[in-house]
Design a protein around this motif. Structure first.
Motif, PDB file in Angstrom:
ATOM      1  N   ARG A  54       0.845  -1.197   0.000  1.00 37.74           N
ATOM      2  CA  ARG A  54       0.000   0.000   0.000  1.00 37.74           C
ATOM      3  C   ARG A  54       0.877   1.243   0.000  1.00 37.74           C
ATOM      4  N   LEU A  55       0.637   2.130  -0.943  1.00 33.50           N
ATOM      5  CA  LEU A  55       1.362   3.398  -1.059  1.00 33.50           C
ATOM      6  C   LEU A  55       0.366   4.544  -0.926  1.00 33.50           C
ATOM      7  N   VAL A  56       0.654   5.486  -0.037  1.00 29.24           N
ATOM      8  CA  VAL A  56      -0.216   6.627   0.217  1.00 29.24           C
ATOM      9  C   VAL A  56       0.561   7.905  -0.073  1.00 29.24           C
ATOM     10  N   GLU A  57      -0.047   8.814  -0.827  1.00 28.56           N
ATOM     11  CA  GLU A  57       0.565  10.128  -1.053  1.00 28.56           C
ATOM     12  C   GLU A  57      -0.252  11.197  -0.341  1.00 28.56           C
ATOM     13  N   LEU A  58       0.419  11.990   0.483  1.00 30.20           N
ATOM     14  CA  LEU A  58      -0.210  13.101   1.177  1.00 30.20           C
ATOM     15  C   LEU A  58       0.078  14.398   0.414  1.00 30.20           C
ATOM     16  N   GLY A  59      -0.949  15.227   0.267  1.00 27.06           N
ATOM     17  CA  GLY A  59      -0.791  16.425  -0.552  1.00 27.06           C
ATOM     18  C   GLY A  59      -0.637  16.050  -2.013  1.00 27.06           C
ATOM     19  N   CYS A  60      -1.456  15.106  -2.464  1.00 22.54           N
ATOM     20  CA  CYS A  60      -1.298  14.537  -3.804  1.00 22.54           C
ATOM     21  C   CYS A  60      -1.761  15.469  -4.910  1.00 22.54           C
ATOM     22  N   GLY A  61      -2.518  16.522  -4.563  1.00 26.62           N
ATOM     23  CA  GLY A  61      -3.047  17.397  -5.607  1.00 26.62           C
ATOM     24  C   GLY A  61      -3.905  16.617  -6.577  1.00 26.62           C
ATOM     25  N   VAL A  62      -3.710  16.858  -7.866  1.00 21.89           N
ATOM     26  CA  VAL A  62      -4.504  16.178  -8.893  1.00 21.89           C
ATOM     27  C   VAL A  62      -3.997  14.767  -9.163  1.00 21.89           C
ATOM     28  N   GLY A  63      -2.931  14.353  -8.473  1.00 20.95           N
ATOM     29  CA  GLY A  63      -2.521  12.958  -8.527  1.00 20.95           C
ATOM     30  C   GLY A  63      -1.462  12.615  -9.550  1.00 20.95           C
ATOM     31  N   ALA A  64      -0.684  13.595 -10.006  1.00 17.91           N
ATOM     32  CA  ALA A  64       0.322  13.313 -11.035  1.00 17.91           C
ATOM     33  C   ALA A  64       1.352  12.300 -10.555  1.00 17.91           C
ATOM     34  N   VAL A  65       1.842  12.460  -9.328  1.00 17.81           N
ATOM     35  CA  VAL A  65       2.886  11.571  -8.819  1.00 17.81           C
ATOM     36  C   VAL A  65       2.338  10.182  -8.539  1.00 17.81           C
ATOM     37  N   ILE A  66       1.228  10.098  -7.824  1.00 17.71           N
ATOM     38  CA  ILE A  66       0.711   8.771  -7.468  1.00 17.71           C
ATOM     39  C   ILE A  66       0.189   8.025  -8.697  1.00 17.71           C
ATOM     40  N   THR A  67      -0.299   8.752  -9.688  1.00 16.55           N
ATOM     41  CA  THR A  67      -0.722   8.109 -10.933  1.00 16.55           C
ATOM     42  C   THR A  67       0.474   7.528 -11.669  1.00 16.55           C
ATOM     43  N   GLU A  68       1.606   8.229 -11.651  1.00 16.80           N
ATOM     44  CA  GLU A  68       2.819   7.696 -12.263  1.00 16.80           C
ATOM     45  C   GLU A  68       3.321   6.490 -11.476  1.00 16.80           C
ATOM     46  N   CYS A  69       3.195   6.525 -10.155  1.00 15.34           N
ATOM     47  CA  CYS A  69       3.544   5.347  -9.348  1.00 15.34           C
ATOM     48  C   CYS A  69       2.679   4.154  -9.746  1.00 15.34           C
ATOM     49  N   GLN A  70       1.390   4.399  -9.937  1.00 13.59           N
ATOM     50  CA  GLN A  70       0.484   3.330 -10.356  1.00 13.59           C
ATOM     51  C   GLN A  70       0.861   2.815 -11.736  1.00 13.59           C
ATOM     52  N   ARG A  71       1.211   3.712 -12.646  1.00 11.19           N
ATOM     53  CA  ARG A  71       1.592   3.304 -14.003  1.00 11.19           C
ATOM     54  C   ARG A  71       2.806   2.376 -13.973  1.00 11.19           C
ATOM     55  N   ARG A  72       3.725   2.622 -13.037  1.00  7.44           N
ATOM     56  CA  ARG A  72       4.928   1.795 -12.926  1.00  7.44           C
ATOM     57  C   ARG A  72       4.725   0.568 -12.029  1.00  7.44           C
ATOM     58  N   SER A  73       3.518   0.410 -11.476  1.00  6.54           N
ATOM     59  CA  SER A  73       3.195  -0.727 -10.595  1.00  6.54           C
ATOM     60  C   SER A  73       4.137  -0.804  -9.402  1.00  6.54           C
ATOM     61  N   LEU A  74       4.342   0.336  -8.729  1.00  3.27           N
ATOM     62  CA  LEU A  74       5.254   0.372  -7.588  1.00  3.27           C
ATOM     63  C   LEU A  74       4.629  -0.206  -6.320  1.00  3.27           C
ATOM     64  N   ALA A  75       3.312  -0.376  -6.305  1.00  2.49           N
ATOM     65  CA  ALA A  75       2.626  -0.949  -5.145  1.00  2.49           C
ATOM     66  C   ALA A  75       1.411  -1.728  -5.639  1.00  2.49           C
ATOM     67  N   ALA A  76       0.731  -2.361  -4.699  1.00  2.68           N
ATOM     68  CA  ALA A  76      -0.480  -3.108  -5.055  1.00  2.68           C
ATOM     69  C   ALA A  76      -1.721  -2.230  -4.967  1.00  2.68           C
ATOM     70  N   THR A  77      -1.788  -1.354  -3.938  1.00  2.00           N
ATOM     71  CA  THR A  77      -2.927  -0.451  -3.781  1.00  2.00           C
ATOM     72  C   THR A  77      -2.415   0.957  -3.502  1.00  2.00           C
ATOM     73  N   TYR A  78      -3.260   1.942  -3.808  1.00  2.00           N
ATOM     74  CA  TYR A  78      -2.835   3.336  -3.740  1.00  2.00           C
ATOM     75  C   TYR A  78      -3.933   4.198  -3.122  1.00  2.00           C
ATOM     76  N   MET A  79      -3.485   5.195  -2.343  1.00  2.00           N
ATOM     77  CA  MET A  79      -4.396   6.207  -1.802  1.00  2.00           C
ATOM     78  C   MET A  79      -3.746   7.572  -1.954  1.00  2.00           C
ATOM     79  N   GLY A  80      -4.522   8.553  -2.421  1.00  2.00           N
ATOM     80  CA  GLY A  80      -4.071   9.933  -2.489  1.00  2.00           C
ATOM     81  C   GLY A  80      -4.932  10.790  -1.585  1.00  2.00           C
ATOM     82  N   VAL A  81      -4.292  11.666  -0.799  1.00  2.00           N
ATOM     83  CA  VAL A  81      -5.006  12.539   0.128  1.00  2.00           C
ATOM     84  C   VAL A  81      -4.660  13.984  -0.195  1.00  2.00           C
TER      85      VAL A  81
END
Length: 257
Positions: A54-81
């Motif tokens: 599980r990867l969580v991004e705090l202050g994710c904004g519109v999600g550019a960073v966590i979406t790129e993490c998802q694209r690279r499959s860096l974790a199994a599940t994702y949360m942006g806050v």
């Protein structure tokens, strides 16, 4: 209607205004800068043999960073806050599979119950009047094993010289904190986190991105060429000295003590 660039808009108010008036443009700018930021996360994970569920991004904004993490499959599940409802709505609409939560991490009532393997705070602290409060709140509100935190370094020698000539709080990025690697790492450790790895790099913008951000920020022609020189040409020619004297990004991998 475009963003009014004349008043000095800082901290949370900066992004609140951006997301209300220039959401699509800001999302594109953040998307263009996300790749190198996620390189920091991926390099840390590989170097330390971390495989987060599980990867969580705090202050994710519109999600550019966590979406790129998802694209690279860096974790199994994702949360942006993020505190911005506009940003959270954008993330929900554009990145299926990422849990998007609206909330203020510094609110004593805010809490994430499910444990996280990696928490990401990417280019958030420089926008906060009280970054230490944010870091303490992060540790109160979340259970996590590792955190990746990154900021721009804007208190290097050249920046300090420029600050004598111009008030640097009037920047279009809305920054209110200006770090060196030393002051940034001191902040991290003072908040009870232990640094186990670090990465320092100077981002190099391609010319298409230079044109995009110059149009986005309404820069005059001479400022466009200044941005091209300082964000494209000089970083490539003077990289070792550039990172020490002018501008860089600094990322750390941390654990709780």
């Amino acid at each position: 209607m475009g963003l009014d660039k004349s008043p000095v808009v800082l901290g949370k108010d900066h992004f609140r205004q951006l997301y209300q008036t220039e959401l699509e443009q800001e999302a594109e700018w953040l998307r263009r800068g996300a790749r190198e930021k996620v390189n920091s996360i991926e390099q840390f994970l590989r170097a330390h043999d971390l495989h987060p569920r599980r990867l969580v991004e705090l202050g994710c904004g519109v999600g550019a960073v966590i979406t790129e993490c998802q694209r690279r499959s860096l974790a199994a599940t994702y949360m942006g806050v993020d505190y911005s409802q506009e940003a959270v709505d954008y993330l929900r609409a554009h990145s299926p599979g990422i849990e998007a939560v609206q909330g203020d991490i510094t609110d004593p009532q805010f809490r994430v119950d499910e444990p996280s393997d990696v928490v990401v705070v990417s280019h958030v602290l420089e926008h906060l009047e009280e970054p230490a409060r944010f870091l303490h709140s992060m540790q109160r509100a979340l259970k996590f094993s590792h955190a990746v935190i990154e900021v721009p370094l804007e208190d290097l020698m050249a920046s300090r010289l420029k600050a004598r000539l111009k008030d640097r709080t009037g920047n279009v990025a809305g920054h209110v904190q200006f770090f060196t690697s030393t002051s940034f790492e001191a902040l991290i450790e003072s908040c009870g986190l232990r640094i186990v790895d670090r990465r320092n790099y100077a981002p190099v913008l391609d010319m298409d991105t230079i044109r995009f951000v110059s149009q986005k920020d309404g820069l005059a022609l001479h400022r466009y060429w200044l941005k091209a020189v300082t964000n494209h040409y000089l970083p490539q020619w003077l990289m070792p000295w550039w990172k020490r004297l002018y501008y860089a990004h600094h990322a750390v991998l941390c654990t709780a003590r």
